[in-house]
Design an enzyme around this catalytic site. Structure first.
Site, PDB file in Angstrom:
ATOM      1  N   PHE A 115       0.668  -1.262  -0.061  1.00 45.17           N
ATOM      2  CA  PHE A 115       0.089  -0.066   0.009  1.00 45.17           C
ATOM      3  C   PHE A 115       1.014   1.278   0.044  1.00 45.17           C
ATOM      4  O   PHE A 115       1.786   1.351   0.984  1.00 45.17           O
ATOM      5  CB  PHE A 115      -0.911  -0.054   1.238  1.00 45.17           C
ATOM      6  N   SER A 116       0.642   1.961  -0.962  1.00 41.22           N
ATOM      7  CA  SER A 116       1.303   3.582  -1.127  1.00 41.22           C
ATOM      8  C   SER A 116       2.717   3.568  -1.339  1.00 41.22           C
ATOM      9  O   SER A 116       3.226   4.694  -2.154  1.00 41.22           O
ATOM     10  CB  SER A 116       1.035   4.237   0.143  1.00 41.22           C
ATOM     11  N   ILE A 117       3.566   2.555  -1.036  1.00 41.69           N
ATOM     12  CA  ILE A 117       4.884   2.698  -1.518  1.00 41.69           C
ATOM     13  C   ILE A 117       5.349   2.853  -2.909  1.00 41.69           C
ATOM     14  O   ILE A 117       6.091   3.637  -3.332  1.00 41.69           O
ATOM     15  CB  ILE A 117       5.981   1.719  -0.690  1.00 41.69           C
TER      16      ILE A 117
END
Length: 371
Positions: free
Chosen positions: A61-63
């Protein structure tokens, strides 16, 4: 020194797995374009016992917002758009409801004022690119663009991705493969949308004990609950769904630690002769662009253009030369232009903190950058 840091990191992640704190972990560290740590521990899939390998992709998630930002910077360097180009120049529909002056810069530094998706958005909607882009184009501003900062958890990826598509006529996943992961030799380890035929290679996510209880204990009037329905919050169930894994959702992505660390290494210097952006562009991208109290999560935050400033476990902006993106669940990837270090840790147990990243990053940096 290199052998020592590899051994220290390996012992530390082995201990995290043996203690039951983590299930499966990858750590990769580059120094001046060379891979100096490539460590794995634990299992990718507890149901089969399949071990984590260095090439195992994890849904992070998100990286992978950092990968979306990198694609944008590469196109900006070719003058296909500028930091202060309004998004609506490439995507006219986005200009509805007063958003006509929202710029590329404001999207990248999370000050665009479009942090939320509709509260009736479903997981199936997330997988429908055109539906999501149409809904975001129809959003109203939460604040005057450029005046406040607030994490654009989902909208960041769709806006950057649609800007790319409208500018050069290709999906951002294709551009990532052609311009970033392919040239760097990690096309089968770094994805936005991942072909279903490759899903068997992924690590299976699991929620850490207590994470659901912590979420349910949060006050219901927090702005984060107005930015997305709870069904879209990061969980193992969401991150293990075949449709989510196959879809282009550039707010997150699927990557090994080695692949995303290699990308950061090729931002701060050369990796096997490849440098993704010029030193001048990197300075623009990683200078502090927006800082303040995050309007969604309520804590202080500092952003460059598409990358948060600072390293995990260290006070924000310290060091100011470090830039990257952490992901819900406790993974993190960053580069530091001063030390030449690019670091990534990916894992499949979704924790509510970054304690593993903080511990391992400290071990690596202390070994590689003597005081």
């Amino acid at each position: 020194m290199t052998a020592d840091v590899q051994k220290q990191v390996q012992e530390a992640i082995d201990q995290l797995v043996e203690s039951g704190t983590e299930r499966g972990v990858q750590v990769a560290v580059y120094r001046d374009g060379k891979l100096v740590v490539d460590a794995v521990a634990g299992v990718a899939d507890p149901s089969t016992g399949r071990p984590v390998t260095a090439s195992t992709p994890f849904y992070n998630f998100s990286i992978c917002k950092g990968a979306a930002a990198t694609v944008a910077h590469m196109l900006a360097e070719r003058r296909l758009f500028g930091d202060d180009t309004p998004i609506a120049e490439a995507w006219p529909e986005f200009g509805a409801h007063g958003k006509q002056n929202v710029t590329v810069r404001q999207v990248l530094n999370h000050s665009a004022g479009v942090p939320g998706v509709r509260l009736d958005t479903t997981l199936e909607d997330l997988c429908d690119w055109d539906r999501m882009c149409a809904a975001i184009a129809d959003e109203e501003l939460w604040w005057e663009p450029g005046t406040k900062i607030g994490y654009h958890a989902y909208t960041f990826g769709y806006i950057v991705g649609e800007l790319v598509r409208r500018t050069i006529g290709k999906r951002i996943s294709q551009v990532l493969r052609e311009e970033v992961s392919g040239p760097l030799g990690v096309a089968d380890e770094l994805y936005f949308g991942m072909p279903e035929t490759e899903h068997h290679r992924l690590a299976r996510l699991e929620d850490a004990e207590g994470s659901a209880e912590m979420m349910s204990a949060m006050p219901p009037d927090l702005p984060m609950f107005k930015a997305a329905p709870p069904g879209l919050f990061p969980t193992a169930e969401l991150g293990n769904r075949a449709d989510i894994l196959a879809a282009d959702i550039p707010a997150g992505g699927k990557t090994s630690a080695r692949a995303i660390a290699r990308m950061y290494a090729a931002l701060i210097g050369e990796v096997d002769g490849i440098r993704l952006v010029s030193p001048e562009r990197l300075r623009e991208a990683t200078a502090v662009s927006m800082t303040g109290v995050d309007q969604i999560f309520g804590m202080p935050t500092t952003w460059g253009l598409g990358y948060a400033i600072g390293a995990p476990g260290i006070a924000p902006q310290d060091p100011p030369t470090a830039f990257g993106v952490g992901g819900s669940g406790g993974s993190f990837a960053y580069g530091d232009s001063a030390t030449g270090i690019a670091f990534a840790l990916t894992k499949n147990r979704l924790t509510v903190d970054f304690s593993a990243v903080t511990e391992i990053n400290q071990i690596a940096t202390e070994a590689l950058v003597p005081a």
